[in-house]
Design an enzyme around this catalytic site. Structure first.
Site, mmCIF file in Angstrom:
data_model
loop_
_atom_site.group_PDB
_atom_site.id
_atom_site.type_symbol
_atom_site.label_atom_id
_atom_site.label_comp_id
_atom_site.label_asym_id
_atom_site.label_seq_id
_atom_site.Cartn_x
_atom_site.Cartn_y
_atom_site.Cartn_z
ATOM 1 N N GLU A 170 0.803 -1.236 0.000
ATOM 2 C CA GLU A 170 0.000 0.000 0.000
ATOM 3 C C GLU A 170 0.834 1.283 0.000
ATOM 4 O O GLU A 170 0.637 2.162 0.837
ATOM 5 C CB GLU A 170 -0.964 -0.032 1.189
ATOM 6 C CG GLU A 170 -1.883 -1.235 1.153
ATOM 7 C CD GLU A 170 -2.737 -1.420 2.407
ATOM 8 O OE1 GLU A 170 -2.707 -0.544 3.280
ATOM 9 O OE2 GLU A 170 -3.419 -2.449 2.500
ATOM 10 N N ASN A 217 1.878 -5.160 -3.210
ATOM 11 C CA ASN A 217 0.491 -5.489 -2.851
ATOM 12 C C ASN A 217 -0.304 -4.226 -2.526
ATOM 13 O O ASN A 217 0.163 -3.375 -1.764
ATOM 14 C CB ASN A 217 0.548 -6.399 -1.608
ATOM 15 C CG ASN A 217 -0.795 -6.992 -1.225
ATOM 16 O OD1 ASN A 217 -1.492 -7.549 -2.084
ATOM 17 N ND2 ASN A 217 -1.163 -6.878 0.036
ATOM 18 N N HIS A 252 -10.489 -6.531 -1.879
ATOM 19 C CA HIS A 252 -11.543 -6.162 -0.914
ATOM 20 C C HIS A 252 -12.652 -5.503 -1.728
ATOM 21 O O HIS A 252 -12.694 -4.283 -1.873
ATOM 22 C CB HIS A 252 -11.001 -5.207 0.154
ATOM 23 C CG HIS A 252 -9.926 -5.824 0.995
ATOM 24 N ND1 HIS A 252 -10.171 -6.901 1.825
ATOM 25 C CD2 HIS A 252 -8.615 -5.542 1.127
ATOM 26 C CE1 HIS A 252 -9.047 -7.242 2.432
ATOM 27 N NE2 HIS A 252 -8.087 -6.437 2.023
ATOM 28 N N GLU A 280 -6.202 -10.802 -0.982
ATOM 29 C CA GLU A 280 -7.015 -10.563 0.226
ATOM 30 C C GLU A 280 -8.499 -10.552 -0.145
ATOM 31 O O GLU A 280 -9.228 -9.620 0.183
ATOM 32 C CB GLU A 280 -6.617 -9.232 0.878
ATOM 33 C CG GLU A 280 -5.138 -9.142 1.185
ATOM 34 C CD GLU A 280 -4.730 -7.855 1.910
ATOM 35 O OE1 GLU A 280 -5.586 -7.134 2.420
ATOM 36 O OE2 GLU A 280 -3.510 -7.590 1.950
ATOM 37 N N ASP A 282 -12.237 -10.671 -0.294
ATOM 38 C CA ASP A 282 -13.497 -10.757 0.461
ATOM 39 C C ASP A 282 -14.525 -9.909 -0.277
ATOM 40 O O ASP A 282 -14.201 -8.856 -0.811
ATOM 41 C CB ASP A 282 -13.374 -10.373 1.941
ATOM 42 C CG ASP A 282 -12.589 -9.108 2.214
ATOM 43 O OD1 ASP A 282 -12.465 -8.253 1.309
ATOM 44 O OD2 ASP A 282 -12.096 -8.954 3.337
HETATM 45 O O1 G3I Z 1 -2.643 -5.887 18.734
HETATM 46 C C1 G3I Z 1 -3.864 -5.675 19.436
HETATM 47 C C2 G3I Z 1 -3.992 -6.673 20.510
HETATM 48 O O2 G3I Z 1 -2.933 -6.502 21.428
HETATM 49 C C3 G3I Z 1 -5.359 -6.496 21.182
HETATM 50 O O3 G3I Z 1 -5.551 -7.563 22.065
HETATM 51 C C4 G3I Z 1 -6.479 -6.522 20.154
HETATM 52 C C5 G3I Z 1 -7.828 -6.264 20.772
HETATM 53 O O4 G3I Z 1 -8.731 -5.744 19.825
HETATM 54 O O5 G3I Z 1 -6.237 -5.568 19.166
HETATM 55 C C6 G3I Z 1 -5.029 -5.887 18.508
HETATM 56 O O6 G3I Z 1 -4.761 -5.176 17.340
HETATM 57 C C7 G3I Z 1 -5.671 -5.292 16.271
HETATM 58 C C8 G3I Z 1 -5.075 -6.220 15.196
HETATM 59 O O7 G3I Z 1 -5.868 -6.171 14.044
HETATM 60 C C9 G3I Z 1 -4.962 -7.670 15.648
HETATM 61 O O8 G3I Z 1 -6.206 -8.208 15.928
HETATM 62 C C10 G3I Z 1 -5.839 -3.895 15.737
HETATM 63 O O9 G3I Z 1 -6.528 -3.121 16.706
HETATM 64 C C11 G3I Z 1 -6.582 -3.915 14.444
HETATM 65 O O10 G3I Z 1 -6.543 -2.618 13.892
HETATM 66 C C12 G3I Z 1 -5.898 -4.882 13.480
HETATM 67 O O11 G3I Z 1 -6.655 -4.866 12.302
HETATM 68 C C13 G3I Z 1 -6.009 -5.469 11.186
HETATM 69 C C14 G3I Z 1 -5.731 -4.406 10.130
HETATM 70 O O12 G3I Z 1 -5.158 -5.049 8.990
HETATM 71 C C15 G3I Z 1 -4.787 -3.339 10.610
HETATM 72 O O13 G3I Z 1 -4.513 -2.435 9.597
HETATM 73 C C16 G3I Z 1 -6.936 -6.520 10.628
HETATM 74 O O14 G3I Z 1 -7.071 -7.581 11.581
HETATM 75 C C17 G3I Z 1 -6.371 -7.085 9.326
HETATM 76 O O15 G3I Z 1 -7.322 -7.897 8.714
HETATM 77 C C18 G3I Z 1 -6.054 -5.934 8.390
HETATM 78 O O16 G3I Z 1 -5.489 -6.450 7.230
HETATM 79 C C19 G3I Z 1 -5.185 -5.506 6.204
HETATM 80 C C20 G3I Z 1 -3.970 -6.022 5.458
HETATM 81 O O17 G3I Z 1 -2.912 -6.228 6.365
HETATM 82 C C21 G3I Z 1 -3.555 -5.061 4.354
HETATM 83 N N1 G3I Z 1 -4.654 -4.792 3.473
HETATM 84 C C22 G3I Z 1 -5.880 -4.318 4.101
HETATM 85 C C23 G3I Z 1 -6.313 -5.342 5.167
HETATM 86 C C24 G3I Z 1 -7.644 -4.932 5.773
HETATM 87 O O18 G3I Z 1 -7.546 -3.724 6.471
#
Ligand code: G3I
Length: 369
Positions: A170, A217, A252, A280, A282
């Protein structure tokens, strides 16, 4: 008779022992239909491309419904979060491998490929990569050295296990119909050294594992305002002999995704001579963000996906000479990063119970009638 009674008692004792050693998940019924009217996804597409899923470490257990479903349907895995810089090196110099290792180990045990996501990103990357102790941006030299160290360590560790890396994620500016702003200028990487970090990241990754496939990506990459920028980036990298093997189109999308946008994008990248992976995938059931949210999978959602999913998979089959992988950004509709209270997206081919949805059977008809 006495002998039989003895054998029978022993058998009962052994069975009780097995049951008492089992975790409750061992005796959870198989999550999928027994009637076998469907063909597992990985079988369905086996002559075309691997089918992947984004996973978390707690899925890595064949006794759980998610673990069993992964083994049944998928032959490729990617870590949804635990291979990102903040997961692997939250503190400078201290690497945490446990979660990422679990995914690699599970993949090995079950004969699956692993994609690596992601080495270089502005998000989910600890501040120390970018800022010094005074909160000032690092010099390009310091930032570059840290990036090199991170990429070299991570790629070397999984050399031979991770077959493809999202080396840079990105990096292009997202919305700019006039095409004036090329790169994501709010990325600390860009602020420190402009786009040079992109070139360097690919070079470091290639040095660490010459056999791994290296990908750029991005999302929204099927829209004209973005795909042209990605095209120019990849062309520039290739013209400068920067080692890049492919482009990841994240996928997405929603049920209103345009067939023409996808085909035009695939035609464009075909000209570059790179591999394409859908990294990715969905498919949200909503036609737009204005549409009211729902907590239930309505008949309308079902109908939309029964039309949109086969349309997409047919395109991917048509381009399977350049598409080398299709990965869903999750497993089934029970868990997706898209969901919010009151607005669920039901984006996959497997439902909340991890069973094939009607859209799945429509996709299956593309290959087996
Ligand atoms: O790390 C903390 C953890 O310590 C805590 O227990 C937990 C409680 O909610 O939160 C955790 O962090 C979260 C993390 O996912 C792990 O679950 C973040 O708040 C949350 O923002 C994070 O979201 C991820 C997101 O990327 C972050 O940008 C999504 O799961 C993940 O699906 C998403 O994936 C991205 C790709 O990497 C890149 N392309 C877009 C895609 C969708 O946004």
């Amino acid at each position: 008779m006495k002998n039989y009674t003895c054998h029978f008692s022993m058998l009962v004792a052994i069975m009780l022992l097995i049951i008492s050693c089992s975790s409750p998940e061992d005796i959870t019924p198989d999550p999928v239909n027994d009637d076998r009217e469907y063909i597992p996804l990985k079988e369905l597409f086996k002559d075309h491309f691997p089918i992947g899923a984004a996973v978390t470490p707690n899925h890595m257990d064949s006794r759980t419904p998610h673990g069993r479903t992964l083994i049944e349907h998928f032959n490729s895995l990617v870590a949804e979060n635990v291979m990102k810089p903040d997961a692997l090196q939250r503190v400078k110099g201290t690497y945490t491998w446990t979660n990422a290792d679990r995914i690699v180990q599970f993949a090995k045990e079950n004969d699956m490929k692993v994609r690596g996501h992601t080495l270089t990103w502005h998000s989910q990357t600890p501040d120390w990569f970018f800022y010094d102790e005074n909160g000032d941006l690092h010099t390009p030299e310091v930032a570059m050295k840290q990036l090199e160290e991170h990429i070299t360590t991570v790629v070397s560790r999984y050399k031979g296990d991770v077959y493809a890396w999202d080396v840079v994620n990105e990096a292009m500016f997202d919305w700019d119909p006039n095409g004036q702003i090329i790169y994501r200028e709010d990325s600390p990487w860009y602020k420190i050294m402009g786009p040079a970090y992109i070139d360097s990241a690919f070079v470091y990754a290639r040095r660490a594992d010459p056999d791994a496939k290296l990908f750029y990506n991005d999302y929204n990459s099927i829209f004209s305002w973005k795909r042209n920028k990605i095209y120019d980036l990849v062309k520039r990298l290739k013209d400068n002999n920067i080692p890049i093997d492919g482009v990841g189109l994240q996928g997405h999308w929603n049920v209103g995704v345009s067939e023409q946008d996808i085909r035009t994008t695939l035609d464009l990248f075909r000209d570059l001579g790179v591999e394409i992976q859908i990294t990715e995938l969905d498919l949200s059931v909503y036609l737009s963000s204005d549409e009211p949210g729902s907590e239930v999978y309505t008949d309308a959602f079902n109908l939309r996906q029964k039309i949109a999913y086969p349309m997409i998979m047919k395109i991917l089959l048509d381009y399977s000479d350049i598409i080398t992988g299709v990965t869903f950004w999750g497993i089934g509709d029970d868990v997706t990063w898209l969901d919010r209270p009151g607005r669920r997206h039901f984006p996959f081919l497997l439902d909340e119970q991890l069973k094939p949805k009607p859209a799945y059977l429509e996709v299956q008809k593309l290959i087996r009638r």
